[in-house]
Design a protein around this motif. Structure first.
Motif, PDB file in Angstrom:
ATOM      1  N   ALA A 181       9.695 -12.750  17.998  1.00 51.86           N
ATOM      2  CA  ALA A 181       8.919 -11.765  17.202  1.00 51.86           C
ATOM      3  C   ALA A 181       8.148 -12.344  16.030  1.00 51.86           C
ATOM      4  N   ASP A 182       6.999 -11.708  15.262  1.00 54.29           N
ATOM      5  CA  ASP A 182       5.878 -12.121  14.841  1.00 54.29           C
ATOM      6  C   ASP A 182       6.252 -11.085  14.005  1.00 54.29           C
ATOM      7  N   PRO A 183       7.874 -11.013  12.550  1.00 51.13           N
ATOM      8  CA  PRO A 183       8.108  -9.919  11.993  1.00 51.13           C
ATOM      9  C   PRO A 183       6.638 -10.321  10.487  1.00 51.13           C
ATOM     10  N   PHE A 184       6.845  -8.727  10.487  1.00 51.27           N
ATOM     11  CA  PHE A 184       5.907  -8.439   9.022  1.00 51.27           C
ATOM     12  C   PHE A 184       6.414  -8.684   8.045  1.00 51.27           C
ATOM     13  N   ILE A 185       7.750  -8.862   7.959  1.00 52.52           N
ATOM     14  CA  ILE A 185       8.532  -8.747   6.240  1.00 52.52           C
ATOM     15  C   ILE A 185      10.071  -9.793   7.479  1.00 52.52           C
ATOM     16  N   GLY A 186      10.292 -10.210   6.465  1.00 61.49           N
ATOM     17  CA  GLY A 186      11.654 -11.503   7.050  1.00 61.49           C
ATOM     18  C   GLY A 186      11.421 -12.848   7.970  1.00 61.49           C
TER      19      GLY A 186
END
Length: 373
Positions: A186-191
């Motif tokens: 994943a490429d999370p925006f947050i976390g």
């Protein structure tokens, strides 16, 4: 301003008068002759396409014709250039003139043939005569980080979501906590990968008609900061966007049927017409259907209309109308020519807003086949 191609022009036309509004089985609407894959600088708008109209398009250097009546109404068994129809098609093709037809979809469209006739007759408090099309409403509920909610809300509103009656950009929001764990890849925006995350989010809810679902979803996804936005999509049991054939409205002041017939002649620019009913009867409420309205006398009566303005009324249909107490004024089929000016002006406005350089030419050819003596 940029030079338009045929596809761009018709895309704008169909944003106003889409094919889905057609209400006749196998109505031969759309591109009838030629191609839209070319530059178009002039468009001829006409009720019918005959050889004189084709010559007019050639003389005025129009690359596209928009017509109300389809030039090819029934399937062709052959295409022979030694027949009148074949010669017409040959002339159009040899001169690279495309023909696009908008028939019953233009009758139904808001601002189309029936609205233009109602405008000409100066009818007020208008309603649809016969409902032929409606869409269900849908609701989108999307979860957005609180500090990005306004961007997403505005993007969906620009796509048409939240239009309710005389209001636009309607939405409802609730605050809450969003929780998720980003996994490997994943490429999370947050976390961070593998860590449980909790953040303030807004749940934004908007409604819209089914026809713009893809446009609204695209706007939401493009404006949302998350890699994988969470959202719910529902079809509601609420019907909206009712459209249909014919219009019913009231005159500014009541008048006798005889005087109303003169009003119709003046408003629709006809010299003769047929009238059914007592010419001393008082007329207040009027139903109108462009073209052939034989099938709609009972709809006109149910609407409470005192008189029905339409064309091509048959003898026995006139007797039926007489029997149910409905007056008729028949100015002929050709009064649909109001679409020439109406379509040209509407398309000029749409193309100007889209910054497309296109000239819309109003046909000057009279295609009325009847002569009144």
């Amino acid at each position: 301003m940029k030079i338009a191609n045929g596809h761009e022009i018709i895309q704008l036309f169909e944003s106003w008068s889409p094919k889905k509004l057609a209400c006749m089985d196998n109505d031969p609407i759309g591109l009838a002759i030629g191609t839209l894959s070319k530059e178009v600088t002039k468009v001829l708008v006409t009720l019918d396409v005959n050889e004189q109209v084709a010559d007019e398009a050639i003389a005025k250097e129009c690359e596209l014709i928009i017509a109300h009546h389809p030039p090819i109404f029934r399937k062709l068994a052959h295409l022979r250039t030694d027949t009148p129809a074949g010669k017409l098609y040959e002339k159009l093709i040899k001169n690279d003139i495309a023909v696009y037809a908008a028939h019953t979809n233009l009758d139904v469209a808001e601002g189309g043939v029936n609205d233009l006739l109602a405008d000409a007759l100066q009818l007020e408090d208008r309603q649809i005569l016969e409902k032929t099309y409606q869409e269900n409403l849908m609701k989108l509920a999307v979860f957005v980080p609180a500090d990005h909610a306004e961007n997403v809300r505005l993007a969906m509103a620009r796509a048409g979501a939240g239009a309710i009656g005389n209001y636009e950009a309607c939405s409802f929001s609730t605050r809450g906590q969003g929780r998720f764990r980003p996994l490997e890849g994943a490429d999370p925006f947050i976390g961070d990968i593998g860590d449980m995350e909790q953040t303030d989010e807004e749940k934004i809810e908007v409604v819209f008609t089914q026809s713009i679902k893809n446009k609204v979803l695209k706007a939401m996804l493009n404006s949302h900061p998350y890699e994988e936005p969470a959202y719910d999509l529902y079809t509601l049991a609420v019907e909206a966007n009712e459209m249909g054939l014919g219009r019913v409205g009231r005159l500014k002041e009541s008048m006798t049927l005889e005087r109303f017939a003169e009003h119709v002649k003046a408003c629709l620019n006809v010299t003769k017409l047929r009238v059914v009913g007592d010419i001393t009867k008082t007329i207040s409420k009027v139903a109108v259907v462009g073209g052939d309205g034989n099938k709609y006398i009972h709809a006109a009566k149910r609407s409470g209309a005192d008189v029905f303005v339409t064309g091509d009324i048959g003898f026995h249909i006139a007797q039926d109308a007489e029997n149910i107490g409905l007056s008729i004024v028949d100015p002929g089929h050709h009064v649909e020519k109001v679409m020439i000016k109406g379509v040209a002006e509407k398309m000029e406005k749409l193309c100007s807003e889209a910054k497309l350089s296109v000239q819309f030419v109003q046909s000057e050819i009279n295609t009325e086949p009847f002569i009144f003596i």
